[in-house]
Design an enzyme around this catalytic site. Structure first.
Site, PDB file in Angstrom:
ATOM      1  N   ARG A  23      31.055 -51.587  27.603  1.00 36.40           N
ATOM      2  CA  ARG A  23      32.137 -51.125  28.488  1.00 36.40           C
ATOM      3  C   ARG A  23      32.088 -51.760  29.869  1.00 36.40           C
ATOM      4  NH1 ARG A  23      30.553 -45.128  28.643  1.00 36.40           N
ATOM      5  NH2 ARG A  23      28.567 -46.198  28.707  1.00 36.40           N
ATOM      6  N   GLN A  46      29.290 -44.298  59.268  1.00 41.28           N
ATOM      7  CA  GLN A  46      30.500 -45.112  59.178  1.00 41.28           C
ATOM      8  C   GLN A  46      30.321 -46.162  58.092  1.00 41.28           C
ATOM      9  OE1 GLN A  46      32.100 -46.416  62.974  1.00 41.28           O
ATOM     10  NE2 GLN A  46      32.718 -48.369  62.104  1.00 41.28           N
ATOM     11  N   ASP A  47      31.339 -46.318  57.241  1.00 43.31           N
ATOM     12  CA  ASP A  47      31.375 -47.383  56.234  1.00 43.31           C
ATOM     13  C   ASP A  47      32.463 -48.371  56.634  1.00 43.31           C
ATOM     14  OD1 ASP A  47      29.478 -45.973  54.837  1.00 43.31           O
ATOM     15  OD2 ASP A  47      30.643 -45.763  53.002  1.00 43.31           O
ATOM     16  N   ASN A  48      32.160 -49.662  56.529  1.00 45.04           N
ATOM     17  CA  ASN A  48      33.117 -50.718  56.858  1.00 45.04           C
ATOM     18  C   ASN A  48      33.263 -51.657  55.673  1.00 45.04           C
ATOM     19  OD1 ASN A  48      33.282 -49.868  59.647  1.00 45.04           O
ATOM     20  ND2 ASN A  48      31.293 -50.801  59.935  1.00 45.04           N
ATOM     21  N   ARG A  58      30.726 -64.862  59.660  1.00 49.61           N
ATOM     22  CA  ARG A  58      30.858 -63.760  60.616  1.00 49.61           C
ATOM     23  C   ARG A  58      29.481 -63.482  61.223  1.00 49.61           C
ATOM     24  NH1 ARG A  58      35.745 -60.534  59.757  1.00 49.61           N
ATOM     25  NH2 ARG A  58      36.819 -61.263  57.899  1.00 49.61           N
ATOM     26  N   HIS A  61      26.020 -60.715  64.873  1.00 50.54           N
ATOM     27  CA  HIS A  61      26.438 -59.575  65.687  1.00 50.54           C
ATOM     28  C   HIS A  61      25.356 -58.508  65.813  1.00 50.54           C
ATOM     29  CE1 HIS A  61      30.656 -60.641  63.986  1.00 50.54           C
ATOM     30  NE2 HIS A  61      30.418 -61.340  65.078  1.00 50.54           N
ATOM     31  N   LYS A  71      22.009 -51.040  59.578  1.00 51.66           N
ATOM     32  CA  LYS A  71      23.040 -51.322  58.574  1.00 51.66           C
ATOM     33  C   LYS A  71      22.439 -51.430  57.177  1.00 51.66           C
ATOM     34  CE  LYS A  71      25.804 -54.054  61.810  1.00 51.66           C
ATOM     35  NZ  LYS A  71      26.277 -55.411  62.133  1.00 51.66           N
ATOM     36  N   HIS A 118      23.022 -59.788  62.984  1.00 45.36           N
ATOM     37  CA  HIS A 118      23.418 -59.875  61.584  1.00 45.36           C
ATOM     38  C   HIS A 118      24.666 -60.731  61.407  1.00 45.36           C
ATOM     39  CE1 HIS A 118      25.898 -58.223  58.206  1.00 45.36           C
ATOM     40  NE2 HIS A 118      24.815 -58.606  57.569  1.00 45.36           N
ATOM     41  N   TYR A 131      29.540 -52.400  54.394  1.00 49.66           N
ATOM     42  CA  TYR A 131      28.311 -52.000  55.055  1.00 49.66           C
ATOM     43  C   TYR A 131      28.401 -50.608  55.639  1.00 49.66           C
ATOM     44  CZ  TYR A 131      30.638 -54.275  59.101  1.00 49.66           C
ATOM     45  OH  TYR A 131      31.528 -54.684  60.054  1.00 49.66           O
ATOM     46  N   LYS A 168      35.921 -65.301  68.979  1.00 48.59           N
ATOM     47  CA  LYS A 168      34.827 -64.523  69.587  1.00 48.59           C
ATOM     48  C   LYS A 168      33.464 -65.079  69.160  1.00 48.59           C
ATOM     49  CE  LYS A 168      33.105 -60.386  68.149  1.00 48.59           C
ATOM     50  NZ  LYS A 168      33.116 -58.988  67.739  1.00 48.59           N
ATOM     51  N   ASP A 169      33.321 -65.411  67.886  1.00 43.86           N
ATOM     52  CA  ASP A 169      32.030 -65.876  67.383  1.00 43.86           C
ATOM     53  C   ASP A 169      31.673 -67.283  67.853  1.00 43.86           C
ATOM     54  OD1 ASP A 169      31.574 -63.461  66.178  1.00 43.86           O
ATOM     55  OD2 ASP A 169      31.969 -64.146  64.136  1.00 43.86           O
TER      56      ASP A 169
END
Length: 184
Positions: A23, A46-48, A58, A61, A71, A118, A131, A168-169
C-alpha cells in the site's frame, strides 16, 4: 526512531522506523514522548513549510537572543542538502559544519539546537521542506552568514551559476566578518 550523532555535539540525524508494504509506507514523523526520551525536552511552538525549485539555496539563517530557535527539519518531497554551521563563540567546533541529505526517500530529520546557522540547497526538481521551531519567528532578530562563504568549506552540490538566492541572503556577512551573539 534511531538517533545518529554527528561530528558536532548537539547536531543529530534522526531516522524514523518506516513500515512499508504493497500500500505504501507509514511512519511516525514526530512523537513528543520518544523525542524527549532520546533527544531531550524541547517544546516546539511553530511549524513552517517552504516549497522551492532546483538550485534554490536558503540560509544560512538564525535568530538572535532572546528569540533563538532550536529546529527539527525534514524534506517531505524531493531532496535537499541541509547544513548547520556552529556559530557559538568559544566552541571547539566554531565555524565547522555538518551537511546531511534529507529526502522523501530517506525520511531523515536533522535536529539543530540554538547557536547554529542553518541553510539548505534544493537538489531535486522541487522540494517541500518542513521544520519545527521552539520559538516564534521574530523578524527583528533575523541574522545570517553568507551561504556562499568559501571559508566554511561547504560543498552545496549546486553549481554557482545555477544557485538561486534571495536578495536578503546575498547580503549576509562572511564568517570572518561576523560577530556572533552566541556563547558556547
Amino acid at each position: 526512531m534511531e538517533i545518529i550523532k554527528t561530528k558536532i555535539d548537539g547536531l543529530l540525524i534522526i531516522e524514523p522506523r518506516v513500515f512499508k508494504d504493497a500500500r505504501g509506507y507509514f511512519f511516525e514523523s514526530f512523537s513528543q514522548r520518544e523525542f524527549n526520551e532520546k533527544v531531550g525536552e524541547v517544546h516546539f511552538v511553530q511549524d513552517n513549510e517552504s516549497m522551492s525549485s532546483y538550485g534554490v539555496m536558503r540560509g544560512l539563517h538564525f535568530q538572535r537572543p532572546p528569540y533563538t530557535q532550536t529546529k527539527l527539519v525534514r524534506c517531505v518531497r524531493g531532496k535537499v542538502l541541509d547544513v548547520a554551521v556552529d556559530i557559538r563563540k568559544g566552541s571547539p567546533t566554531y565555524g565547522e559544519h555538518v551537511a546531511v541529505e534529507l529526502s522523501e526517500e530517506n525520511h531523515r530529520q536533522f535536529f539543530i539546537p540554538k547557536g547554529f546557522a542553518h541553510g539548505f540547497a534544493v537538489l531535486s526538481e522541487t522540494a517541500v521542506f518542513q521544520y519545527k521551531c521552539d520559538n516564534f519567528y521574530a523578524p527583528q532578530a533575523d541574522g545570517g552568514i553568507s551561504i556562499l562563504d568559501d571559508s566554511l568549506g561547504i560543498d552545496w552540490r549546486i553549481p554557482t551559476e545555477k544557485a538561486v538566492l534571495s536578495e536578503k541572503d546575498t547580503r549576509h556577512p562572511l564568517l570572518q566578518d561576523f560577530e556572533t551573539p552566541f556563547e558556547y
